[in-house]
Design a protein around this motif. Structure first.
Motif, PDB file in Angstrom:
ATOM      1  N   ILE A  66       0.834  -1.202   0.000  1.00  0.00           N
ATOM      2  CA  ILE A  66       0.000   0.000   0.000  1.00  0.00           C
ATOM      3  C   ILE A  66       0.870   1.252   0.000  1.00  0.00           C
ATOM      4  N   ILE A  67       1.902   1.256   0.838  1.00  0.00           N
ATOM      5  CA  ILE A  67       2.771   2.428   0.959  1.00  0.00           C
ATOM      6  C   ILE A  67       3.531   2.699  -0.337  1.00  0.00           C
ATOM      7  N   VAL A  68       4.113   1.646  -0.915  1.00  0.00           N
ATOM      8  CA  VAL A  68       4.872   1.813  -2.165  1.00  0.00           C
ATOM      9  C   VAL A  68       3.959   2.272  -3.299  1.00  0.00           C
ATOM     10  N   SER A  69       2.753   1.703  -3.365  1.00  0.00           N
ATOM     11  CA  SER A  69       1.806   2.101  -4.411  1.00  0.00           C
ATOM     12  C   SER A  69       1.351   3.544  -4.223  1.00  0.00           C
ATOM     13  N   ALA A  70       1.149   3.941  -2.971  1.00  0.00           N
ATOM     14  CA  ALA A  70       0.783   5.328  -2.690  1.00  0.00           C
ATOM     15  C   ALA A  70       1.898   6.275  -3.116  1.00  0.00           C
ATOM     16  N   ALA A  71       3.138   5.841  -2.940  1.00  0.00           N
ATOM     17  CA  ALA A  71       4.277   6.662  -3.358  1.00  0.00           C
ATOM     18  C   ALA A  71       4.280   6.866  -4.870  1.00  0.00           C
ATOM     19  N   LEU A  72       3.843   5.838  -5.608  1.00  0.00           N
ATOM     20  CA  LEU A  72       3.762   5.974  -7.067  1.00  0.00           C
ATOM     21  C   LEU A  72       2.706   7.008  -7.447  1.00  0.00           C
ATOM     22  N   GLY A  73       1.591   7.011  -6.731  1.00  0.00           N
ATOM     23  CA  GLY A  73       0.578   8.027  -6.977  1.00  0.00           C
ATOM     24  C   GLY A  73       1.092   9.410  -6.651  1.00  0.00           C
ATOM     25  N   TRP A  74       1.910   9.508  -5.602  1.00  0.00           N
ATOM     26  CA  TRP A  74       2.512  10.783  -5.229  1.00  0.00           C
ATOM     27  C   TRP A  74       3.418  11.286  -6.353  1.00  0.00           C
ATOM     28  N   VAL A  75       4.129  10.377  -7.015  1.00  0.00           N
ATOM     29  CA  VAL A  75       5.001  10.762  -8.132  1.00  0.00           C
ATOM     30  C   VAL A  75       4.180  11.362  -9.270  1.00  0.00           C
ATOM     31  N   THR A  76       3.035  10.762  -9.558  1.00  0.00           N
ATOM     32  CA  THR A  76       2.158  11.309 -10.596  1.00  0.00           C
ATOM     33  C   THR A  76       1.713  12.717 -10.242  1.00  0.00           C
ATOM     34  N   ALA A  77       1.343  12.921  -8.970  1.00  0.00           N
ATOM     35  CA  ALA A  77       0.943  14.254  -8.526  1.00  0.00           C
ATOM     36  C   ALA A  77       2.105  15.230  -8.616  1.00  0.00           C
ATOM     37  N   PHE A  78       3.301  14.780  -8.284  1.00  0.00           N
ATOM     38  CA  PHE A  78       4.477  15.640  -8.347  1.00  0.00           C
ATOM     39  C   PHE A  78       4.742  16.095  -9.775  1.00  0.00           C
ATOM     40  N   LEU A  79       4.624  15.171 -10.730  1.00  0.00           N
ATOM     41  CA  LEU A  79       4.852  15.524 -12.126  1.00  0.00           C
ATOM     42  C   LEU A  79       3.840  16.555 -12.616  1.00  0.00           C
ATOM     43  N   THR A  80       2.636  16.489 -12.071  1.00  0.00           N
ATOM     44  CA  THR A  80       1.586  17.416 -12.485  1.00  0.00           C
ATOM     45  C   THR A  80       1.680  18.751 -11.760  1.00  0.00           C
ATOM     46  N   VAL A  81       1.798  18.698 -10.439  1.00  0.00           N
ATOM     47  CA  VAL A  81       1.759  19.917  -9.628  1.00  0.00           C
ATOM     48  C   VAL A  81       3.055  20.708  -9.728  1.00  0.00           C
ATOM     49  N   ARG A  82       4.184  20.036  -9.552  1.00  0.00           N
ATOM     50  CA  ARG A  82       5.471  20.723  -9.490  1.00  0.00           C
ATOM     51  C   ARG A  82       6.146  20.883 -10.849  1.00  0.00           C
ATOM     52  N   CYS A  83       5.958  19.892 -11.720  1.00  0.00           N
ATOM     53  CA  CYS A  83       6.638  19.934 -13.018  1.00  0.00           C
ATOM     54  C   CYS A  83       5.758  20.490 -14.126  1.00  0.00           C
ATOM     55  N   GLY A  84       4.468  20.657 -13.848  1.00  0.00           N
ATOM     56  CA  GLY A  84       3.565  21.246 -14.828  1.00  0.00           C
ATOM     57  C   GLY A  84       3.230  20.360 -16.004  1.00  0.00           C
ATOM     58  N   ILE A  85       3.405  19.040 -15.856  1.00  0.00           N
ATOM     59  CA  ILE A  85       3.071  18.111 -16.940  1.00  0.00           C
ATOM     60  C   ILE A  85       1.578  17.837 -16.922  1.00  0.00           C
ATOM     61  N   LEU A  86       0.970  17.762 -18.081  1.00  0.00           N
ATOM     62  CA  LEU A  86      -0.461  17.469 -18.195  1.00  0.00           C
ATOM     63  C   LEU A  86      -0.788  16.208 -17.400  1.00  0.00           C
ATOM     64  N   ASN A  87      -1.869  16.262 -16.617  1.00  0.00           N
ATOM     65  CA  ASN A  87      -2.186  15.155 -15.710  1.00  0.00           C
ATOM     66  C   ASN A  87      -2.296  13.799 -16.413  1.00  0.00           C
ATOM     67  N   LEU A  88      -2.916  13.789 -17.583  1.00  0.00           N
ATOM     68  CA  LEU A  88      -3.060  12.534 -18.315  1.00  0.00           C
ATOM     69  C   LEU A  88      -1.698  11.982 -18.730  1.00  0.00           C
ATOM     70  N   LEU A  89      -0.842  12.850 -19.244  1.00  0.00           N
ATOM     71  CA  LEU A  89       0.486  12.430 -19.675  1.00  0.00           C
ATOM     72  C   LEU A  89       1.345  12.017 -18.479  1.00  0.00           C
ATOM     73  N   ALA A  90       1.225  12.731 -17.369  1.00  0.00           N
ATOM     74  CA  ALA A  90       1.998  12.396 -16.171  1.00  0.00           C
ATOM     75  C   ALA A  90       1.665  10.994 -15.675  1.00  0.00           C
ATOM     76  N   SER A  91       0.388  10.657 -15.682  1.00  0.00           N
ATOM     77  CA  SER A  91      -0.010   9.322 -15.219  1.00  0.00           C
ATOM     78  C   SER A  91       0.451   8.235 -16.175  1.00  0.00           C
ATOM     79  N   ILE A  92       0.459   8.532 -17.468  1.00  0.00           N
ATOM     80  CA  ILE A  92       0.952   7.549 -18.446  1.00  0.00           C
ATOM     81  C   ILE A  92       2.442   7.315 -18.249  1.00  0.00           C
ATOM     82  N   LEU A  93       3.192   8.388 -18.041  1.00  0.00           N
ATOM     83  CA  LEU A  93       4.634   8.257 -17.818  1.00  0.00           C
ATOM     84  C   LEU A  93       4.918   7.426 -16.567  1.00  0.00           C
ATOM     85  N   THR A  94       4.150   7.657 -15.520  1.00  0.00           N
ATOM     86  CA  THR A  94       4.336   6.898 -14.281  1.00  0.00           C
ATOM     87  C   THR A  94       4.026   5.426 -14.487  1.00  0.00           C
TER      88      THR A  94
END
Length: 299
Positions: A66-94
């Motif tokens: 659960i913790i490791v998977s949650a961290a992966l979701g956090w990475v998707t949010a980081f790519l979107t919020v901090r890096c400004g990557i489109l949310n759909l593309l950020a989740s695909i990259l993750t």
């Protein structure tokens, strides 16, 4: 459909109910199209299976997943919020990156759990595993649903729901839109990873390709459930997505086991696509029928 196939589909439907809960949080609550669940699901399975084979307690292994998977979701949010990557593309990259990470975690494409103790092993002594396992999984799913209902009805949950409706209003109130995004994506993927961990332990294996199409199944459960059980209350919506997941799996199992229209096990993706299409069309057809009734009554 045999009793074995029925209870097997019920168990799988309940497991994917956790996926549906995660998808509901991102797509319905946060309005965030998160496709990283295709990588999170096998990641939860990979972490749990690897830990169990290494001799770690199954419950601890599940929490790790659960913790490791949650961290992966956090990475998707980081790519979107901090890096400004489109949310759909950020989740695909993750999701793409997760494929390689999962192989690294397991050291190979798949791991077998035959003969290993799981979180279900102590309960199997109560009776026939065919009946006991769906009950245990159902209790875990209901507890997860209760947690989400309590969360979304809290003040914090209200802020998270408001973020999905109007981010500008939330920012104007001094709340952090980014924090809600981080939290919701981590929580969502944590539930999906939990589902992956349960999937690995109930099916006695973890495979790097087990997450293919997970997002489609989650969306199908959400759409189908909320179409059959409409309601604006949170607990109704949460119950609906779980019921939708179970009904979806039962429908697939019935279609494949009965040989309807000459379908075989290899036609699973075809059946999935058809069911998702039907679930998407049903709300529109229902709206048109209601509109006709209203216009007919007016005349």
């Amino acid at each position: 459909m045999s009793a074995f196939a029925f209870f097997g589909a019920l168990e799988l439907g309940l497991i994917y109910g956790l996926v549906a809960l995660g998808v509901y949080l991102t797509f319905r609550v946060l309005d965030f199209p998160d496709l990283s669940v295709d990588g999170t699901f096998p990641m939860g399975a990979a972490v749990a299976a690897t830990a169990i084979v290494a001799g770690i307690n199954p419950w601890v292994a599940t929490i790790m997943a659960i913790i490791v998977s949650a961290a992966l979701g956090w990475v998707t949010a980081f790519l979107t919020v901090r890096c400004g990557i489109l949310n759909l593309l950020a989740s695909i990259l993750t999701s793409i990156a997760a494929f390689s990470i999962n192989i690294r975690i397991m050291g190979r494409p798949n791991i077998a759990l035959l003969g290993q103790d799981t979180i279900l092993t102590p309960f199997e002594a109560w009776g026939d595993p065919m009946y006991v396992r769906p009950i245990v999984v159902g209790v875990l799913v209901l507890f997860s649903a209760w947690f989400i209902v309590r969360l979304l009805n809290s003040d914090f949950g209200l802020g998270m729901r408001a973020t999905g409706v109007n981010t500008r209003m939330v920012a104007a109130q001094g709340a952090s839109v980014g924090f809600y995004t981080y939290f919701c994506l981590a929580l969502s993927n944590g539930f999906v990873g939990f589902a992956g961990a349960l999937f690995a332990q109930t099916n006695s294996f973890a495979d790097v390709t087990s997450g293919v199409g997970t997002i489609v199944v989650g969306l199908a459960a959400v759409i189908l459930g909320q179409t059959l059980i409409p309601g604006k209350k949170i607990w109704v919506a949460i119950l609906a997505v779980i019921v939708g997941s179970v009904l979806y799996r039962l429908a697939v199992a019935f279609a494949l086991s009965s040989g309807m229209f000459g379908l075989q096990a290899s036609d699973l993706n075809l059946v999935t696509a058809i069911l998702v299409a039907v679930a998407l069309v049903m709300p529109k057809m229902k709206g048109k029928l209601q509109a006709r009734k209203v216009s007919g009554g007016a005349v």
